[in-house]
Design a protein around this motif. Structure first.
Motif, PDB file in Angstrom:
ATOM      1  N   UNK A  33       0.832  -1.198   0.000  1.00  0.00           N
ATOM      2  CA  UNK A  33       0.000   0.000   0.000  1.00  0.00           C
ATOM      3  C   UNK A  33       0.870   1.254   0.000  1.00  0.00           C
ATOM      4  N   UNK A  34       1.922   1.218   0.803  1.00  0.00           N
ATOM      5  CA  UNK A  34       2.817   2.372   0.836  1.00  0.00           C
ATOM      6  C   UNK A  34       3.398   2.630  -0.545  1.00  0.00           C
ATOM      7  N   UNK A  41       2.174   1.648  -3.396  1.00  0.00           N
ATOM      8  CA  UNK A  41       1.124   2.089  -4.313  1.00  0.00           C
ATOM      9  C   UNK A  41       0.851   3.575  -4.164  1.00  0.00           C
ATOM     10  N   UNK A  42       0.874   4.049  -2.914  1.00  0.00           N
ATOM     11  CA  UNK A  42       0.660   5.469  -2.687  1.00  0.00           C
ATOM     12  C   UNK A  42       1.725   6.285  -3.401  1.00  0.00           C
ATOM     13  N   UNK A  43       2.956   5.793  -3.340  1.00  0.00           N
ATOM     14  CA  UNK A  43       4.044   6.497  -4.027  1.00  0.00           C
ATOM     15  C   UNK A  43       3.842   6.454  -5.531  1.00  0.00           C
ATOM     16  N   UNK A  50       1.242   6.026  -7.255  1.00  0.00           N
ATOM     17  CA  UNK A  50       0.059   6.699  -7.787  1.00  0.00           C
ATOM     18  C   UNK A  50       0.378   8.122  -8.206  1.00  0.00           C
ATOM     19  N   UNK A  51       1.448   8.666  -7.680  1.00  0.00           N
ATOM     20  CA  UNK A  51       1.795  10.032  -8.071  1.00  0.00           C
ATOM     21  C   UNK A  51       3.122  10.091  -8.807  1.00  0.00           C
ATOM     22  N   UNK A  85      -2.460  -0.963 -10.806  1.00  0.00           N
ATOM     23  CA  UNK A  85      -2.586   0.189  -9.934  1.00  0.00           C
ATOM     24  C   UNK A  85      -4.007   0.293  -9.439  1.00  0.00           C
ATOM     25  N   UNK A  86      -4.182  -0.013  -8.164  1.00  0.00           N
ATOM     26  CA  UNK A  86      -5.516   0.059  -7.592  1.00  0.00           C
ATOM     27  C   UNK A  86      -5.916   1.479  -7.272  1.00  0.00           C
ATOM     28  N   UNK A  87      -4.941   2.314  -7.090  1.00  0.00           N
ATOM     29  CA  UNK A  87      -5.241   3.713  -6.850  1.00  0.00           C
ATOM     30  C   UNK A  87      -5.061   4.431  -8.176  1.00  0.00           C
TER      31      UNK A  87
END
Ligand SMILES: Cc1cc2nc3c(=O)[nH]c(=O)nc-3n(C[C@H](O)[C@H](O)[C@H](O)COP(=O)(O)O)c2cc1C
Ligand code: SF4
Ligand code: SF4
Ligand code: SF4
Ligand code: SF4
Ligand code: SF4
Ligand code: SF4
Ligand code: SF4
Ligand code: SF4
Ligand code: FES
Ligand code: FES
Ligand code: FES
Lengths: 152, 649, 565
Positions: C86-87, C89-91, C93-94, C122-124
């Motif tokens: 998740x961490x 993915x957060x990175x 995503x941007x 990419x789920x986000x």
């Protein structure tokens, strides 16, 4: 520059922990910071200049622009939130075409979001150069801004 | 005679008196104390509650008004600035006292009303309009038939240990504080007790941190006292930046000496020679009052080296926090005090062993430290009588939101939430039904009406999975949209995140963008926002879980609290927002949409001109049409249509 | 104290109080990291290294949490993996979806991590964020869009290099890495050492690319393109190719460069030997003049820049000698033009080097043809490798085709300056060339060797003892020199290289992750040096034939950096 030197001389040279009080005191007298001040403080406290800029940009209090002729603060406390300060913020940003921490091109207005101003009963609340205006609505924002614009 | 005494009131002299275990006061000294407590005045006195909220309500005008009144009536009137009683919604609050009679408190008065009230009171008549109540005072005759202020619903049932002098005394005056028994605990401690003995008292008192975690204070104190070091610090965390929380501000502005005495005791007990109060630049009045109070304590010989000839030295510095919510976090304050960015640091090492400049540092909340003089003065047994088995003492709460009476209340632990809202707060504003409470600010959780019987103490809060936070209580009625509030709180956390760690920096941003997509109607629903809305909602819980378990500091760990608790409690409304795209409270204005009733529309064109989004088309004298996918829901057309042709959907 | 802790159901030994990460590493358990840098205090900012500790509600960062006796750890439990993913993915995503066009493609820690954590979709939803690119510097470019804010560059710049040109600015999601007043690197105190590039896990930092200019020049029949290869290139170029001994690599690399279209390729040896000779002369002059002040070698441009902006009192102490990388291009242009009749204006000298700071230096001299001194283009080793690949040359298949072209005379110590202490050793060799005076066994001052970053030694030569020091890493220098001043210690000759270990660890070296193996690069240099150190250089290193310049006179007269400022 003279007052900066005299403020600096109140603090011991090279003691980094005084950085924030030094910047606060300087800003209290100059109302904003600039490159020259950063360099002077860096040389005096023996801190790399970028560290000073880094610290100053971290905190809400420090500014690198002079701020508008009218500094508008909008309460973002929960009381005001519940009573619609969001609309007020949006309306202000739309009218002035600036965001928080910015200043209009003509230097007339600047915007800032601040925590509870202490008049939650009369929420939402804004403050223009310290003058509190209560029970704001988007329509009232328009009026107020027009009024202040006229005073130019 | 009394006037003479004023000039002779000398803190040093008082200090001598208070130093005696059982002070045998001579007549003159007793008179002096009574004078300081204003139990004996020679001319009318007006007590102005000068605190930051009352200043906004224009308390300054009253100084002039009182003076004018005095001149008109050829009377000498004393004007005394006090702190606040805590009842903010009654501001401006004014106390009036004439020689020999109990003090009367009035609220919500105007400079115009003031003279008539004063006229009446000097004629020994008590107007009942705007009256809060009279204060019971030794050797002052109470007014007959006039209620006492502690019978006022806001005060009745409060246990005011910390607040008892707030609004009563001149906040900065050390002499007045001393006359009310202040600094005695400190002086006695220095004289008669070793720090070990006192530490025992703290241990026995079961004192717990008031900033929310309820951490046992003694654990920290022992760590600080027992970590070998040449230097130790006490740090008073006065950086209250919760939106909705203002109890520390009121306490700092109304009785700074109490906090200072708590710090002094903590320093003595842990063997620290330096203490720091870290408060906010944004609280200029609190800063000023604390500074002045420190100055007075210094000149009373209660700070400095070899205090009261005990060999103990202490200096308390006041630092102004330059504005960052995260600087309420203990390790972030340390960074800030060291002249760095206020970014939280890894723990361990904990501040208690390696804090400011790597020295053992005792970090406590304003409220926690203010409890200390009480414990030392009255002993742990007395202290434990208030509250519950595991949470002793009292807790401050600030009431805000849609509540009838706003203010700071002090209640013993174990008081049900209901009492706070319904009794002190007078219920929801305008008699509306209660929807929910938000406790703990931007890292707090919602409490629904069904949980409102929960007693306020750490045991029950843990059981019910609630967050006490530092004591901000926000009341929501049906007119509030919890989803919108969740979004705004997340926005706050997002803005205030220090940006150091990924789960918090990017997590708050992402959750915010999901909530934004839920509460707004995007111009083009097909695009990003719609996708984000559905995809995001399914992932919000997982994001929250990761933020909670991996963030570096409390801000990130708790940032999703309101969202998680809100999604559980307000599932239906969430679904309405997500699927039906409506906000039943009508707060998420962006979710409204408008349509033109062709029957009523005259084609006057005015809405088309006024629409800020250019969402209306139509030609003159023909029925106009709103293009729903462009309309932002602002409602302008609804306001301007003179023919009642615009319908809200 | 050695204790036993339980990891993933197995007992492992660990030292009480050491970081969980170190204990795991010692036991062969890999936990991914992003912000961690061995040898630096952990900041615990990325949280990718979190592990589960039984009994704790949250996960703890392995890079900063100490080991304690009671610990029961899970390093790859479903919860941990979920959190890491998740961490990341957060990175992501941007993060720009621009791997294909990124300098660090296939060599990027972020990319590897995405691979390791098996991020398959990419789920986000992806958000494009526009962030400013700082391209004010002539040495390096920062692309904040690719920056993951791990802070490694900041720590290197401040803690290792004592420069502190960059830091975090602003707060929350507006946080970014930048310079004072956001003006850009070239207006900051950056000394262009490029150390930050080496530690950056992503493509957010890269050198200013001269590749296209070079390739164009290689393809241009109107231009004569000359390669000038720095010895530090040889120390590490092998890391890109199938490993070969130094000698083979030398020849195949030169063959490859020739095939790529360089008309001539020279080693910088003769120039460096010449530089050493001139430095020695200067040094002796200074000694004769009975100066009590030390002489600082001025071979490292980053050090010179550092002195100019942070220690200006040392400027007069810098050896007033033109470095070989500035001297050689001029000589080469003259010589080749004299030999071939090709106009100097159409001779392009490309300097292949480990040094990023040579790039801005090159820009300050004047382009092809004028009587400028420096190279026209500067390629880092990374760029050199790309040029070779771009032009389709498989170095591993090349035999010993071509040797470098000859220039000047015999150079004995040409490889040494790739190392910190190398130039000093070259000077000592010259000083001690009367064999009788050799004081150290085998004629080699042993303490000079190795990769230690602070070395002090005394050298006997010319009938007296010289105190010398060689320091690498600017923080090392700063602290060491403060100590020298405080204790009033005397030195005759001080060599400072900005990059720890010297140019073998220069900003243009191959990026081998945060733990570059400098030792093996040093070994390579010694190996090559052994091959050539037998050669005895002609006493006074005469200028190559056909070059009539009042060289000795001009060389000594100016500081290398006056032109850079
Ligand atoms: C983001 C964040 C903000 C905080 N803000 C405050 C604050 O404004 N005031 C405060 O007293 N404690 C605040 N705290 C709690 C402190 O970190 C710390 O726990 C507290 O000062 C300890 O005091 P106590 O032991 O008296 O409860 C905050 C914590 C976090 C994580
Ligand atoms: S959790 Fe948020 S506020 Fe705390 S360190 Fe991480 S980014 Fe900063
Ligand atoms: S303002 Fe009302 S009546 Fe006029 S065009 Fe719009 S909808 Fe029709
Ligand atoms: S609600 Fe606002 S945006 Fe929508 S049509 Fe009416 S005026 Fe236009
Ligand atoms: S930095 Fe890495 S992940 Fe980002 S674009 Fe470049 S190669 Fe891809
Ligand atoms: S790895 Fe995938 S995305 Fe990248 S180039 Fe190959 S096919 Fe395209
Ligand atoms: S090149 Fe060197 S000096 Fe410049 S920012 Fe990077 S590390 Fe710092
Ligand atoms: S530029 Fe690279 S090293 Fe520096 S913070 Fe960004 S990702 Fe990390
Ligand atoms: S040590 Fe070498 S690579 Fe590094 S800056 Fe100096 S000369 Fe360049
Ligand atoms: S919340 Fe706005 S004034 Fe208090
Ligand atoms: S915003 Fe949802 S009930 Fe309103
Ligand atoms: S590597 Fe541990 S937090 Fe980044």
């Amino acid at each position: 520059m003279d007052d900066i030197t005299s403020i600096l001389s109140k603090y011991p040279e090279g003691v980094t922990e005084n950085l924030i009080p030094v910047l606060q005191e300087i800003q209290d007298s100059t109302s904003y910071l600039n490159g020259e001040i950063v360099q002077a403080v860096a040389a005096y406290l023996k801190i790399p200049a970028v560290k000073i800029y880094s610290v100053a940009t971290f905190y809400n209090e420090f500014r690198f622009n002079p701020g508008g002729h009218y500094h508008i603060q909008v309460c973002q406390g929960t009381g005001c939130l519940l009573d619609g300060s969001e609309q007020i913020r949006r309306e202000l940003m739309r009218l002035l075409e600036i965001g928080p921490g910015e200043i209009t091109r003509d230097g007339w207005f600047s915007l800032e979001w601040v925590p509870c101003l202490g008049v939650c009963q009369e929420a939402p609340v804004i403050s223009i150069n310290g003058k509190i205006i209560t029970n704001m609505t988007p329509a009232k924002v328009k009026e107020v801004i027009a009024q202040y614009r006229k005073s130019r | 005679m009394i006037q003479e005494m004023t000039n002779r009131i000398n803190p040093r002299e008082l200090q001598e008196i208070l130093l005696l275990e059982k002070p045998e006061l001579n007549q003159e000294q007793q008179a002096m104390i009574r004078f300081l407590r204003r139990e004996r005045i020679s001319r009318p006195a007006v007590f102005l509650d000068v605190t930051s909220p009352s200043v906004i309500y224009g308390i300054d005008q009253f100084k002039v008004a009182v003076k004018e009144w005095g001149e008109n009536n050829a009377l000498d009137v004393d004007v005394v600035e006090t702190g606040s009683l805590g009842l903010i919604s009654a501001e401006p609050v004014i106390g009036i006292q004439i020689p020999g009679r109990a003090r009367l408190y009035y609220g919500q008065i105007t400079p115009l009303k003031l003279p008539s009230i004063l006229d009446a009171v000097v004629r020994q008549v008590v107007p009942e309009e705007n009256l809060i109540g009279q204060m019971l005072m030794a050797s002052q005759q109470p007014w007959e038939g006039i209620p006492f202020w502690d019978q006022h619903p806001f005060f009745k049932g409060q246990t005011r240990y910390l607040m008892n002098l707030c609004g009563v005394i001149d906040p900065c005056s050390a002499s007045e504080y001393i006359a009310w028994g202040g600094y005695q605990a400190f002086a006695k401690s220095l004289r008669y007790y070793t720090s070990q003995e006192l530490l025992k008292l703290i241990e026995e008192s079961n004192l717990r941190g008031r900033s929310g975690s309820g951490f046992l204070a003694a654990t920290k104190w022992l760590k600080v006292a027992n970590t070998p070091s040449d230097k130790r610090y006490v740090l008073c965390n006065a950086d209250e930046s919760d939106p909705g929380g203002y109890m520390h501000r009121i306490l700092m502005e109304s009785n700074p000496h109490l906090i200072i005495e708590g710090i002094m005791l903590a320093a003595y007990i842990t063997g620290s020679g330096q203490a720091i109060i870290y408060t906010r630049s944004r609280y200029p009045m609190a800063v000023k009052r604390l500074q002045k109070a420190l100055q007075e304590a210094r000149s009373a010989g209660l700070l400095g080296s070899d205090i009261l000839k005990s060999g103990f030295s202490l200096d308390i510095q006041l630092k102004r926090g330059p504005g960052a919510y995260v600087c309420g976090e203990e390790t972030a304050i340390l960074s800030s005090l060291e002249g760095k960015r206020g970014m939280p640091q890894n723990r361990p090492p904990y501040p208690a062993t390696q804090g400011l400049f790597d020295k053992p540092t005792l970090v406590h909340n304003v409220e926690t430290l203010a409890q200390v003089p009480l414990i030392i003065r009255n002993g742990p047994e007395w202290y434990k009588k208030t509250g519950t088995a595991e949470s002793s003492g009292t807790k401050l709460f600030s009431l805000s939101g849609r509540i009838s009476r706003l203010g700071v209340v002090e209640v013993p632990f174990g008081t049900p939430l209901k009492t706070l809202v319904n009794d002190f707060g007078g219920g929801v504003r305008n008699g509306q039904p209660l929807k929910a409470l938000l406790l703990g600010g931007p890292s707090g959780k919602f409490v629904t009406a069904t949980q409102i019987d929960t007693p306020i103490d750490f045991e029950h809060f843990e059981e019910e999975d609630l967050v006490m936070g530092s004591g901000s209580l926000v009341v929501l009625d049906e007119g509030c949209c919890p989803i919108n509030l969740m979004k705004n709180l997340m926005d706050f956390n997002h803005q205030e995140s220090c940006g150091k760690c990924i789960p918090c920096r990017d997590g708050t941003k992402r959750v915010l963008s999901i909530l934004k997509s839920v509460t707004t109607r995007p111009a083009n629903q097909e695009k990003f926002d719609a996708l984000e809305r559905f995809r995001g909602i399914t992932r919000i819980e997982e994001l929250a879980e990761v933020m909670k378990s991996t963030s570096l500091c409390g801000l990130g760990k708790t940032a999703a609290n309101p969202v998680i608790s809100g999604m559980k409690l307000f599932r239906e409304e969430m679904e309405e927002h997500v699927f039906d795209r409506i906000c039943r409270a009508g707060v998420c204005r962006n979710l409204r949409s408008f349509r033109i009733d062709p029957v009523n529309c005259t084609g006057c064109n005015i809405c088309m001109i006024k629409c800020p989004e250019n969402a209306i088309i139509g030609s003159p004298h023909k029925v106009h049409i709103i293009m729903e996918d462009i309309c932002s829901g602002c409602g302008k057309c609804y306001e301007v249509c003179k023919f009642n042709a615009i319908r809200v959907l | 104290m050695i204790i036993e802790i339980d990891v993933n159901g197995r007992k492992i030994k660990a030292r009480k109080g050491e970081r969980i990460l170190d204990a795991l590493k010692a036991n062969g358990i890999r936990v991914p990291t992003l912000c961690n840098m061995d040898g630096f205090k952990p900041t615990g900012s990325c949280r990718i290294c979190v592990v589960e500790v039984e009994g704790r509600p949250d996960l703890v960062p392995a890079c900063s949490y100490p080991v304690e006796e009671w610990m029961v750890l899970y390093t790859h439990s479903p919860r941990v993996i979920q959190a890491r993913r998740t961490i990341l993915e957060l990175l992501l995503a941007e993060h720009p979806e621009g791997c294909l066009t990124c300098d660090r493609n296939r060599g990027c820690e972020l990319q590897e991590l995405a691979d390791e954590l098996n991020i398959s979709c990419q789920n986000l939803s992806h958000v494009q964020v526009s962030k400013r690119i700082d391209n004010t510097s002539r040495a390096l470019i920062r692309d904040n869009a690719k920056c993951i804010l791990c802070g490694r560059c900041i720590r290197i710049c401040e803690e290792q290099q004592a420069v502190a040109a960059i830091d975090f600015l602003h707060r929350g999601s507006r946080i970014e890495v930048g310079t004072v007043l956001d003006k850009g690197l070239s207006y900051s105190s950056c000394v262009n050492c490029g150390q930050c590039i080496l530690v950056c896990p992503t493509g957010a930092l890269k050198e200013r690319n001269h590749m296209n200019d070079v390739v164009r020049s290689l393809h241009d029949p109107e231009l004569l393109t000359i390669g000038l290869v720095d010895p530090a290139v040889m120390a590490s170029a092998g890391e890109y190719f199938r490993s070969k001994g130094g000698k083979e690599l030398r020849t195949s690399l030169f063959s490859a460069l020739k095939r790529a279209g360089f008309n001539r390729v020279y080693e910088n040896h003769w120039g460096l030997e010449k530089e050493a000779t001139i430095l020695t002369n200067k040094f002796l002059q200074q000694i004769d003049a009975n100066s009590q002040k030390p002489m600082f070698l001025s071979s490292c441009p980053s050090f010179v820049q550092y002195v100019i902006q942070s220690q200006s009192d040392l400027i007069p102490l810098l050896a007033p000698v033109k470095p070989a990388r500035q001297l050689m291009p001029m000589l080469l242009r003259k010589q080749i033009s004299a030999e071939t009749g090709w106009p100097e204006s159409r001779i392009v000298v490309v300097y292949l080097t480990a040094c990023i700071a040579a790039k801005p230096e090159a820009h300050t001299s004047i382009g092809p043809g004028s009587d400028g001194y420096g190279p026209d283009h500067v390629l880092s080793i990374r760029e050199m490798y790309r040029v070779i690949r771009l032009l389709g040359i498989n170095i591993d298949k090349l035999g010993v085709e071509m040797l470098p072209d000859e220039f000047g005379g015999n150079a004995r110590s040409g490889y040494l300056p790739a190392l910190s202490g190398g130039m000093t050793e070259a000077i000592i060799r010259i000083l001690q060339s009367d064999a009788s005076e050799t004081s150290l066994p085998g004629g080699r001052p042993a303490r000079l060797r190795g990769t230690r970053e602070i070395r002090e030694f005394s050298v006997q030569a010319k009938g007296r003892t010289f105190q010398m020091a060689s320091i690498s890493g600017l923080t090392n220098f700063k602290n060491w020199y403060q100590d020298v001043l405080d204790k009033n210690r005397h030195f005759d000759l001080i060599e400072v290289m900005a990059c720890p270990g010297g140019c073998i660890n220069g900003g243009g070296q191959p990026i081998a992750g945060p733990h570059t193996d400098i030792k093996s690069r040093a070994k390579m240099v010694f190996e090559l040096d052994n091959l050539y150190s037998g050669i005895s250089p002609s006493e006074d290193l005469p200028l190559p034939p056909g070059l009539e310049l009042p060289l000795q006179a001009t060389l000594a007269t100016f500081l290398p950096r006056e032109i850079i400022k």
